[in-house]
Design a protein around this motif. Structure first.
Motif, PDB file in Angstrom:
ATOM      1  N   ASP A 344      43.683  31.666  44.069  1.00  0.00           N
ATOM      2  CA  ASP A 344      42.745  31.738  42.958  1.00  0.00           C
ATOM      3  C   ASP A 344      41.460  31.023  43.369  1.00  0.00           C
ATOM      4  N   THR A 379      38.332  41.318  44.795  1.00  0.00           N
ATOM      5  CA  THR A 379      38.743  41.595  43.422  1.00  0.00           C
ATOM      6  C   THR A 379      39.878  42.592  43.441  1.00  0.00           C
ATOM      7  N   GLN A 381      42.528  45.025  41.357  1.00  0.00           N
ATOM      8  CA  GLN A 381      42.536  45.784  40.117  1.00  0.00           C
ATOM      9  C   GLN A 381      43.923  46.360  39.899  1.00  0.00           C
ATOM     10  N   ASN A 400      41.514  43.141  33.661  1.00  0.00           N
ATOM     11  CA  ASN A 400      42.640  42.730  34.480  1.00  0.00           C
ATOM     12  C   ASN A 400      42.231  42.385  35.907  1.00  0.00           C
ATOM     13  N   ASN A 401      40.936  42.521  36.207  1.00  0.00           N
ATOM     14  CA  ASN A 401      40.476  42.174  37.548  1.00  0.00           C
ATOM     15  C   ASN A 401      40.657  40.674  37.794  1.00  0.00           C
ATOM     16  N   GLN A 402      41.065  40.340  38.988  1.00  0.00           N
ATOM     17  CA  GLN A 402      41.246  38.945  39.354  1.00  0.00           C
ATOM     18  C   GLN A 402      40.649  38.707  40.726  1.00  0.00           C
ATOM     19  N   THR A 404      40.397  36.745  44.040  1.00  0.00           N
ATOM     20  CA  THR A 404      41.232  35.874  44.857  1.00  0.00           C
ATOM     21  C   THR A 404      40.623  35.706  46.240  1.00  0.00           C
TER      22      THR A 404
END
Length: 495
Positions: A344, A379, A381, A400-402, A404
């Motif tokens: 993260d 990113t 998805q 919902n994109n994260q 990392t």
């Protein structure tokens, strides 16, 4: 204990400035705030008393008051104290004084009981502040409990700031090996679709039939065949870039030196390892080609060998024997197991090349690891559809994109990984360490009025608050320093 001849008037209803005052001991109990303000020796900051007074002082008050009054007085004072706040008058409305048979003037019984209770409370508070118990007439009294409810010792240790994240044990990302592509009757293309350059060559790079492939999991090292086409071996060489042109007598460049280094490592001699391809180099190449069951041309074309930065492990086959030499042939990885983490981005400051980590395996055993590569934020998805497409799920996908950060860690002790080929692991990143520091439990800190912190130091003479300077926080401990703070010092903590 005697009742004074004269007492100050009791505060009436709504009077917030009134207070009960005990003369002679130098202590005052405020009727408005309940804060004890000692004078003289044994001074204790108000912030610390406020923090610890709710439990311990209240308990001491109750026990001490019981020691200074009989049972009947205790029952009457419990009824009298609430009425003090309501105005202090009796049930019959009398608030004057009455005279005893001996002619001595005194307050009514209720007022006297209130004063007795207040003095008992003040005495209990004095015990809490000084840790001692004594009567006005010099008589002895039973000892009351003093000090914090629990204690801990100041420790000297190494404090490490860390964060535990999810990771995956494996062999890293797999790359694809492609068949060389034919090039207009001149020369073939190298691996991964890179086109060859140069004129015609005697090397046979035309499409053929795959006659051998390694099984998944096989480790291929320098000189070993990656595959065979028409029973001719295509070996692995070590280097940082693929063969991209035909090498022959008179060619110069870094790729010549790379080839000569590999020939020397494979045991071929009679040439100088440098940037120039000479006739001596060509002679060594012919011997190498003969061992590979290839035509002895003395030249090397892009399709004659594959290049990687070290030994490779076959991950998966993409074709089969008997098929034409075309398209994707197989995927491979490095030979050593590594740990991959999609970190993260909020923990980005915890990692850099060389950062140490502890990896916990599924069987709860641990191995040490080190960060070897930190990628760029990406990113992920949940849905790969167009962000502009219509539909009820369109806006939800973007939420919902994260973001990392891909991180790789090397494990030197490969044997310590046991037989695990792939597994989910816990990775504890060690961001910062302070060695040889003094620490106390975090809950030993006492907030000081006006800012700052202290600890309650416990000794044979009692307790006192000692200001401390704070350092790193980790593992429910905090680094402290200050005058009088040393290893083994006893400090108070809550139960």
């Amino acid at each position: 204990m005697t009742t004074p001849d004269e007492t100050e008037p009791l505060p009436g209803r709504g009077d917030t400035s009134g207070a009960l005052e005990r003369h002679g001991s130098g202590e005052m109990v405020s009727g408005r705030t309940g804060v004890l303000t000692p004078s003289g020796n044994g001074e204790r900051p108000e912030g610390a008393l406020a923090k610890r007074s709710e439990g311990s002082v209240a308990e001491r008050r109750e026990g001490t008051a019981a020691e200074h009054r009989d049972g009947n007085a205790a029952e009457r004072s419990e009824a009298a104290v609430p009425e003090l706040a309501a105005g202090g008058e009796g049930d019959d409305g009398e608030s004057g004084e009455e005279t005893s048979g001996g002619g001595r003037r005194r307050r009514p019984l209720r007022t006297s009981l209130i004063v007795v209770a207040a003095i008992a409370v003040a005495a209990a508070a004095g015990i809490a502040a000084t840790g001692s118990l004594g009567g006005d007439n010099g008589g002895s009294a039973s000892a009351a409990p003093s000090g914090p409810p629990a204690t801990a010792k100041v420790q000297r240790t190494t404090l490490t700031d860390s964060e535990t994240v999810d990771g995956n044990l494996g062999f890293g990302d797999a790359t694809t090996v492609q068949a060389p592509a034919a090039a207009s009757g001149d020369t073939g293309a190298g691996q991964n679709g890179q086109n060859g350059q140069g004129g015609a060559t005697g090397a046979d790079t035309s499409a053929g039939t795959i006659t051998w492939l390694p099984e998944a999991g096989k480790v291929i090292r320098r000189g070993d065949p990656v595959y065979r086409v028409d029973q001719r071996q295509v070996p692995l060489l070590y280097g940082s870039f693929p063969l991209y042109r035909t090498l022959k007598d008179g060619t110069e460049g870094a790729d010549v030196k790379m080839l000569e280094k590999n020939l020397r490592a494979l045991g071929y001699t009679g040439f100088t390892v440098d940037d120039t391809y000479t006739s001596d180099t060509a002679d060594a190449v012919k011997k190498w080609q003969d061992d590979l069951n290839r035509t002895e041309t003395g030249t090397v074309a892009p399709g004659d060998a594959l290049v990687a930065d070290g030994a490779r492990r076959v991950a998966d086959l993409k074709t089969a024997t008997g098929a034409a030499l075309t398209g994707n042939l197989l995927t491979w990885t490095g030979t050593e197991r590594i740990v991959s983490v999609d970190l993260d981005v909020q923990f980005e400051d915890l990692v850099q090349k060389g950062t140490e980590a502890t990896v916990k395996l599924p069987d709860n055993s641990t191995v040490q690891a080190e960060v070897t590569d930190v990628g760029t934020p990406t990113t992920s998805q949940d849905n790969s559809g167009d962000s502009g497409s219509s539909g009820s799920g369109g806006s939800g996908d973007s939420n919902n994109n994260q973001v990392t950060l891909p991180v790789e860690l090397a494990v030197k002790d490969q044997k310590g990984l046991g037989r695990y080929q792939a597994a989910a692991v816990d990775v504890t990143l060690k961001a910062e360490s302070h060695k040889d520091v003094l620490v106390v439990p975090v809950n030993a800190l006492v907030a000081k009025r006006g800012g700052g912190y202290a600890v309650e130091v416990v000794s044979a003479d009692g307790t006192k608050l000692v200001p401390v300077k704070l350092g790193m926080f980790a593992d429910s401990k905090v680094e402290v320093s200050g005058t009088g703070i040393k290893e083994g010092t006893v400090v108070g903590v809550p139960k």
